[in-house]
Scaffold this motif. Structure first.
Motif, PDB file in Angstrom:
ATOM      1  N   LYS A 147       0.829  -1.200   0.000  1.00  0.00           N
ATOM      2  CA  LYS A 147       0.000   0.000   0.000  1.00  0.00           C
ATOM      3  C   LYS A 147       0.865   1.252   0.000  1.00  0.00           C
ATOM      4  O   LYS A 147       0.588   2.216  -0.726  1.00  0.00           O
TER       5      LYS A 147
ATOM      6  N   LEU B  94       1.066   4.105  -2.983  1.00  0.00           N
ATOM      7  CA  LEU B  94       0.857   5.538  -2.751  1.00  0.00           C
ATOM      8  C   LEU B  94       2.055   6.360  -3.224  1.00  0.00           C
ATOM      9  O   LEU B  94       1.895   7.444  -3.791  1.00  0.00           O
TER      10      LEU B  94
ATOM     11  N   ASN C   4      -0.717  14.684  -0.961  1.00  0.00           N
ATOM     12  CA  ASN C   4      -1.737  13.902  -0.264  1.00  0.00           C
ATOM     13  C   ASN C   4      -1.385  12.415  -0.256  1.00  0.00           C
ATOM     14  O   ASN C   4      -1.537  11.734   0.766  1.00  0.00           O
ATOM     15  N   CYS C   5      -0.882  11.912  -1.383  1.00  0.00           N
ATOM     16  CA  CYS C   5      -0.465  10.504  -1.448  1.00  0.00           C
ATOM     17  C   CYS C   5       0.670  10.228  -0.471  1.00  0.00           C
ATOM     18  O   CYS C   5       0.661   9.230   0.262  1.00  0.00           O
TER      19      CYS C   5
ATOM     20  N   GLN D 260      -0.525  10.214   3.135  1.00  0.00           N
ATOM     21  CA  GLN D 260      -1.213   8.963   3.454  1.00  0.00           C
ATOM     22  C   GLN D 260      -0.197   7.848   3.705  1.00  0.00           C
ATOM     23  O   GLN D 260      -0.359   7.033   4.617  1.00  0.00           O
TER      24      GLN D 260
ATOM     25  N   ASP E  22       1.530   8.136   7.088  1.00  0.00           N
ATOM     26  CA  ASP E  22       0.648   7.708   8.179  1.00  0.00           C
ATOM     27  C   ASP E  22       0.769   6.201   8.406  1.00  0.00           C
ATOM     28  O   ASP E  22       0.667   5.721   9.537  1.00  0.00           O
ATOM     29  N   ILE E  23       0.997   5.470   7.320  1.00  0.00           N
ATOM     30  CA  ILE E  23       1.130   4.014   7.404  1.00  0.00           C
ATOM     31  C   ILE E  23       2.539   3.623   7.841  1.00  0.00           C
ATOM     32  O   ILE E  23       2.731   2.700   8.632  1.00  0.00           O
TER      33      ILE E  23
END
Length: 204
Positions: free
Chosen positions: A4, A8, A26-27, A30, A33-34
């Protein structure tokens, strides 16, 4: 999780090259965050923030990336033979007196890195109107740098427009930007928290 994150990142790179900088950012956000300890991802966010003229975000990302680079070095610096071979060789070139002048011995890694110091310096200098007003000679190199990190194929054209070569760009980076970036990182890395990896809490 890894797939994932990579998905991204790939999408972010594509969007950046297409000029959708907000979408790219934004990608990347995200993805972080992971995977909040991904040093290379912080570099990507920093470069995209620079393109969006978000100086504060760019600087914080480069500090976070540097912190993550230093953290494993700090853990093993008391046993230099446990460092990767290329770091052992570099560390061995510093005298004890030179090392004592650094915030931590692990800071030697900043002095052998030309990548992150260059990026953070361009953000701190190129995105500061007061500095650029005084150093108009840097304006072409600010635009050349922007084209180089945008990755849309315009870098060569911008160099040609100003009559500069890649060697000229490397020279100004080596003589001005990289030393400036190293000085900034030395001053602003949170040295007393190098035992922690939660850089989002430390720098954001």
């Amino acid at each position: 999780m890894e797939n994932k994150v990579q998905q991204l990142i790939t999408e972010g790179v594509t969007l950046k090259r297409e000029g959708d900088l907000e979408g790219a950012l934004n990608c990347y956000l995200q993805a972080i965050d992971i995977d909040p300890t991904n040093m290379k991802l912080f570099i990507s966010i920093g470069k995209t923030a620079h393109l969006l003229k978000q100086q504060n975000l760019a600087a914080r990302c480069y500090l976070a990336a540097t912190h993550l680079m230093l953290e494993p070095i700090e853990r093993t610096i008391h046993q230099p033979d446990q460092l990767p071979s290329y770091l052992q060789m570099a560390y061995g070139q510093f005298t004890e007196e030179e090392l004592r002048q650094l915030p931590r011995k692990s800071a030697f890694a900043i002095l052998i890195d030309s990548n992150t110091p260059r990026h953070v310096a361009h953000s701190m200098v190129d995105l500061s109107p007061d500095i650029m007003e005084k150093r108009t000679d840097l304006m072409p190199f600010a635009e050349i740098y922007r084209a180089s990190i945008l990755g849309d194929g315009s870098h060569g054209n911008v160099l040609n427009r100003y009559g500069y070569t890649p060697d000229d760009q490397m020279t100004i980076d080596k003589e001005f930007y990289i030393p400036s970036g190293q000085k900034f990182l030395m001053a602003d890395v949170q040295w007393d928290q190098l035992d922690r990896q939660n850089v989002t809490d430390i720098y954001f």
